[in-house]
Design a protein around this motif. Structure first.
Motif, PDB file in Angstrom:
ATOM      1  N   MET A   1       0.841  -1.188   0.000  1.00 37.22           N
ATOM      2  CA  MET A   1       0.000   0.000   0.000  1.00 37.22           C
ATOM      3  C   MET A   1       0.880   1.242   0.000  1.00 37.22           C
ATOM      4  O   MET A   1       1.895   1.292   0.680  1.00 37.22           O
ATOM      5  CB  MET A   1      -0.914   0.012   1.226  1.00 37.22           C
ATOM      6  N   ALA A   2       0.486   2.260  -0.746  1.00 40.36           N
ATOM      7  CA  ALA A   2       1.241   3.511  -0.832  1.00 40.36           C
ATOM      8  C   ALA A   2       0.492   4.610  -0.106  1.00 40.36           C
ATOM      9  O   ALA A   2      -0.742   4.629  -0.075  1.00 40.36           O
ATOM     10  CB  ALA A   2       1.460   3.891  -2.292  1.00 40.36           C
ATOM     11  N   TRP A   3       1.230   5.522   0.484  1.00 38.66           N
ATOM     12  CA  TRP A   3       0.618   6.648   1.183  1.00 38.66           C
ATOM     13  C   TRP A   3       1.454   7.909   0.960  1.00 38.66           C
ATOM     14  O   TRP A   3       2.608   7.848   0.529  1.00 38.66           O
ATOM     15  CB  TRP A   3       0.468   6.335   2.669  1.00 38.66           C
ATOM     16  N   VAL A   4       0.847   9.063   1.277  1.00 38.77           N
ATOM     17  CA  VAL A   4       1.456  10.373   1.019  1.00 38.77           C
ATOM     18  C   VAL A   4       1.792  11.025   2.344  1.00 38.77           C
ATOM     19  O   VAL A   4       0.997  10.983   3.294  1.00 38.77           O
ATOM     20  CB  VAL A   4       0.502  11.272   0.201  1.00 38.77           C
ATOM     21  N   GLU A   5       2.966  11.673   2.407  1.00 40.11           N
ATOM     22  CA  GLU A   5       3.393  12.401   3.599  1.00 40.11           C
ATOM     23  C   GLU A   5       3.863  13.793   3.182  1.00 40.11           C
ATOM     24  O   GLU A   5       4.577  13.942   2.184  1.00 40.11           O
ATOM     25  CB  GLU A   5       4.536  11.669   4.310  1.00 40.11           C
ATOM     26  N   LYS A   6       3.465  14.805   3.958  1.00 48.98           N
ATOM     27  CA  LYS A   6       3.932  16.168   3.733  1.00 48.98           C
ATOM     28  C   LYS A   6       5.209  16.385   4.529  1.00 48.98           C
ATOM     29  O   LYS A   6       5.230  16.211   5.751  1.00 48.98           O
ATOM     30  CB  LYS A   6       2.870  17.180   4.161  1.00 48.98           C
ATOM     31  N   ILE A   7       6.274  16.794   3.854  1.00 47.75           N
ATOM     32  CA  ILE A   7       7.566  16.940   4.515  1.00 47.75           C
ATOM     33  C   ILE A   7       8.016  18.393   4.598  1.00 47.75           C
ATOM     34  O   ILE A   7       8.977  18.704   5.299  1.00 47.75           O
ATOM     35  CB  ILE A   7       8.640  16.111   3.788  1.00 47.75           C
ATOM     36  N   ALA A   8       7.356  19.305   3.887  1.00 45.57           N
ATOM     37  CA  ALA A   8       7.687  20.732   3.951  1.00 45.57           C
ATOM     38  C   ALA A   8       6.452  21.508   3.517  1.00 45.57           C
ATOM     39  O   ALA A   8       5.388  20.934   3.248  1.00 45.57           O
ATOM     40  CB  ALA A   8       8.892  21.071   3.073  1.00 45.57           C
ATOM     41  N   GLN A   9       6.602  22.845   3.460  1.00 46.07           N
ATOM     42  CA  GLN A   9       5.439  23.672   3.158  1.00 46.07           C
ATOM     43  C   GLN A   9       4.884  23.382   1.773  1.00 46.07           C
ATOM     44  O   GLN A   9       3.678  23.340   1.574  1.00 46.07           O
ATOM     45  CB  GLN A   9       5.818  25.152   3.270  1.00 46.07           C
ATOM     46  N   HIS A  10       5.761  23.175   0.796  1.00 43.44           N
ATOM     47  CA  HIS A  10       5.309  22.894  -0.565  1.00 43.44           C
ATOM     48  C   HIS A  10       5.981  21.636  -1.095  1.00 43.44           C
ATOM     49  O   HIS A  10       6.397  21.586  -2.259  1.00 43.44           O
ATOM     50  CB  HIS A  10       5.618  24.079  -1.488  1.00 43.44           C
ATOM     51  N   VAL A  38       0.470   9.453  -7.972  1.00 45.46           N
ATOM     52  CA  VAL A  38       1.492   8.414  -8.044  1.00 45.46           C
ATOM     53  C   VAL A  38       1.190   7.295  -7.050  1.00 45.46           C
ATOM     54  O   VAL A  38       1.382   6.104  -7.347  1.00 45.46           O
ATOM     55  CB  VAL A  38       2.884   9.028  -7.789  1.00 45.46           C
ATOM     56  N   ALA A  39       0.699   7.664  -5.890  1.00 45.61           N
ATOM     57  CA  ALA A  39       0.344   6.633  -4.911  1.00 45.61           C
ATOM     58  C   ALA A  39      -0.759   5.726  -5.446  1.00 45.61           C
ATOM     59  O   ALA A  39      -0.736   4.499  -5.243  1.00 45.61           O
ATOM     60  CB  ALA A  39      -0.091   7.292  -3.606  1.00 45.61           C
ATOM     61  N   GLY A  40      -1.729   6.323  -6.146  1.00 41.52           N
ATOM     62  CA  GLY A  40      -2.780   5.509  -6.735  1.00 41.52           C
ATOM     63  C   GLY A  40      -2.262   4.595  -7.818  1.00 41.52           C
ATOM     64  O   GLY A  40      -2.730   3.457  -7.981  1.00 41.52           O
ATOM     65  N   MET A  41      -1.291   5.083  -8.587  1.00 45.63           N
ATOM     66  CA  MET A  41      -0.696   4.237  -9.616  1.00 45.63           C
ATOM     67  C   MET A  41       0.021   3.050  -8.987  1.00 45.63           C
ATOM     68  O   MET A  41      -0.030   1.926  -9.501  1.00 45.63           O
ATOM     69  CB  MET A  41       0.278   5.066 -10.464  1.00 45.63           C
ATOM     70  N   LEU A  42       0.684   3.302  -7.874  1.00 47.32           N
ATOM     71  CA  LEU A  42       1.392   2.211  -7.209  1.00 47.32           C
ATOM     72  C   LEU A  42       0.426   1.163  -6.670  1.00 47.32           C
ATOM     73  O   LEU A  42       0.727  -0.032  -6.658  1.00 47.32           O
ATOM     74  CB  LEU A  42       2.251   2.767  -6.073  1.00 47.32           C
ATOM     75  N   ASP A  43      -0.700   1.583  -6.208  1.00 43.45           N
ATOM     76  CA  ASP A  43      -1.671   0.646  -5.640  1.00 43.45           C
ATOM     77  C   ASP A  43      -2.532  -0.018  -6.697  1.00 43.45           C
ATOM     78  O   ASP A  43      -3.332  -0.905  -6.379  1.00 43.45           O
ATOM     79  CB  ASP A  43      -2.579   1.372  -4.641  1.00 43.45           C
ATOM     80  N   GLY A  44      -2.418   0.435  -7.939  1.00 41.83           N
ATOM     81  CA  GLY A  44      -3.238  -0.157  -8.982  1.00 41.83           C
ATOM     82  C   GLY A  44      -4.612   0.441  -9.065  1.00 41.83           C
ATOM     83  O   GLY A  44      -5.479  -0.105  -9.757  1.00 41.83           O
ATOM     84  N   ASP A  45      -4.864   1.599  -8.374  1.00 45.93           N
ATOM     85  CA  ASP A  45      -6.169   2.227  -8.443  1.00 45.93           C
ATOM     86  C   ASP A  45      -6.419   2.852  -9.812  1.00 45.93           C
ATOM     87  O   ASP A  45      -7.571   2.957 -10.238  1.00 45.93           O
ATOM     88  CB  ASP A  45      -6.307   3.296  -7.357  1.00 45.93           C
ATOM     89  N   ARG A  46      -5.351   3.328 -10.435  1.00 48.69           N
ATOM     90  CA  ARG A  46      -5.484   3.922 -11.761  1.00 48.69           C
ATOM     91  C   ARG A  46      -4.706   3.054 -12.736  1.00 48.69           C
ATOM     92  O   ARG A  46      -3.492   2.930 -12.630  1.00 48.69           O
ATOM     93  CB  ARG A  46      -4.957   5.356 -11.779  1.00 48.69           C
TER      94      ARG A  46
END
Length: 525
Positions: A1-10, A38-46
């Motif tokens: 499973m892929a997930w997104v993390e915010k590491i800075a303001q932008h 990109v996370a969705g591509m990794l999970d096969g959602d798209r």
């Protein structure tokens, strides 16, 4: 499973777990949406042909040079564009990144590379061209699934404020264009003169004029046609060919002012070749050769060139052939010609979409435009003719002056010239101001600029140590107009290596020669 993390303001990153439980991170996302995609591509959602962990294993063995070798044959661009891209890759991109795996190149590597190039002295526009090409390469690599994102990005509001100012293009007035054209005519013949005049009064590009065919000139209607498919001469990699002009809007019809129609008619009546502007043998012109041998000496002058075939004077230093196009547009702006008429004449599109769609050039504007160009031609001709009548130092083919005869039949050393010792080189005297008033005599006195003095056996080889006859001036106070009798005694060798220069040039002693310095000289013995 892929997930997104915010590491800075932008800045965001995508994390996913590979086979074996290893957590992997993907950096460089400027928005959460891009990271989620990109996370969705990794999970096969798209389901689309995008990046996947399998393609990452494939990309680990592919270097940038390998990918460029596969990518290059897919390009369908202009020949000169391909030459530029090939140069960028060979000289700058592949030496730095060619051996690296394509997935190992990060945005930090790109920023460091561009910063080092700027510090090395490359122009920002040049470095920008390299980055644009590298961005194209990585964009196609993303589409092929070799990398997740393009590492080449524009980072706004980062770093110091730019202090780089683009220098303004040098343009010329009609009088300066005529002066440059006249000197170009002495250097390259009447075709070179007419080429510069035509470029300045039509705004055409170099390739549009040098590739102009006789069939594309209608002298009865006064129109030049830039053909859609055969409208320009192209040069690349030592080859020349006729092809389309620069852009689609460059294919156009250009109306000529009456004087230019007549000049072209006279030229074509004596020009036996099919293209209008060619060499004397009828071949196409090389741009670099024309610039180096004709345009640069005609605009910048050649005062520092020893014994040129034609001595020219600076008229508009720094002027380029493309600067004539800038000059043409500047004249039209001064004459209040509408922007749409200027854009159509130069072969450009305007940024204003409404004006581009709904504006048109009427016959009244055409007549006003041609009348203003005709007026500028006649005004410039009148001004140039007046200056040539008052300026005695017009460009001319330089010849070494012959030794003049003695003014009074007396040698500088005294006695009659017929009894001069023949074992020594005879000295010659230039007499200036034998009649006329003080100002007129001073204006006619030429300064003598020493050239390269050949060394002779048995004499000192240093020019400054050679013995010269001093400059002698005598002012006749009894004369009503204070006549100046100035004599400059030079040897035969001096005359062979000296050229006459205008008033104010350095003389043989490194001083300025004018009427003030003449008056300060000691009286002749």
């Amino acid at each position: 499973m892929a997930w997104v993390e915010k590491i800075a303001q932008h800045s965001w990153r995508v994390r996913h777990r590979r086979d074996g439980g290893v957590v992997e991170s993907l950096y460089g996302f400027r928005s959460a949406d891009a990271a989620q995609e990109v996370a969705g591509m990794l999970d096969g959602d798209r389901h689309r042909s995008g990046w996947s962990p399998l393609s990452r294993d494939r990309a680990a063995a592919i270097t940038l040079a390998d990918w460029v070798g596969c990518w290059w044959p897919t390009l369908d661009l202009d020949t000169r564009t391909l030459e530029n891209y090939r140069s960028y890759l060979r000289c700058h991109i592949l030496p730095r990144f060619g051996t690296l795996p394509i997935e190992a190149i990060t945005p930090l590597d790109i920023r460091l590379w561009s910063t080092e190039a700027l510090e090395a002295g490359y122009a920002p526009a040049t470095v920008g061209g390299w980055k644009n090409l590298l961005s194209m390469i990585f964009t196609d690599a993303v589409d092929e699934g070799l990398v997740a994102t393009n590492p080449v990005r524009k980072h706004r509001r980062r770093g110091r404020r730019s202090r780089h100012l683009r220098p303004e293009r040098i343009w010329a007035t009609p009088e300066q264009v005529l002066a440059v054209a006249d000197q170009a005519g002495m250097l390259g013949g009447p075709t070179a003169r007419l080429l510069i005049i035509t470029a300045a009064w039509t705004g055409c590009r170099w390739g549009e004029l040098t590739g102009l065919h006789r069939d594309n000139i209608d002298l009865d209607r006064g129109v030049i046609t830039i053909d859609t498919w055969q409208g320009a001469l192209h040069e690349s990699n030592g080859k020349r060919w006729i092809g389309p002009p620069k852009t689609a809007s460059s294919a156009r019809r250009i109306h000529l002012p009456p004087f230019l129609t007549e000049l072209l008619r006279q030229h074509l009546n004596t020009h036996p070749y099919e293209y209008v502007f060619t060499t004397e043998s009828g071949t196409w012109l090389w741009r670099s050769t024309f610039t180096r041998r004709i345009l640069r000496p005609a605009a910048d002058g050649n005062p520092n060139t020893a014994h040129p075939a034609v001595r020219t004077h600076p008229t508009c230093p720094g002027l380029t052939f493309h600067g004539l196009r800038h000059s043409h547009n500047t004249w039209l702006i001064s004459d209040d010609i509408p922007e749409i008429a200027r854009a159509r004449r130069l072969g450009h599109h305007t940024d204003n979409r409404i004006a581009e769609t709904y504006s048109h050039v009427s016959g009244e504007i055409h007549q006003r435009l041609l009348a203003s160009l005709e007026h500028r031609w006649h005004t410039a001709n009148t001004s140039t003719s007046t200056e040539q009548q008052t300026d005695p130092f017009t460009p001319e083919r330089s010849e070494r002056p012959a030794p003049p005869a003695h003014c009074d039949g007396v040698s500088p050393a005294g006695g009659n010239t017929s009894t001069m010792d023949t074992t020594q080189e005879p000295a010659h005297t230039v007499c200036v101001g034998d009649d006329g008033d003080h100002d007129r005599a001073a204006a006619l006195v030429p300064a003598v600029t020493p050239g390269r003095i050949p060394a002779r056996r048995g004499t000192d080889r240093h020019p400054s140590r050679r013995t010269r006859t001093p400059l002698i001036g005598k002012r006749d106070l009894a004369s009503k107009h204070s006549i100046i009798n100035t004599k400059i005694a030079l040897t035969e060798a001096d005359w062979r290596d000296c050229t006459l220069a205008p008033i104010g040039s350095p003389n043989t002693h490194g001083k300025r020669l004018d009427h003030r310095s003449i008056n300060a000289l000691p009286a002749a013995s």
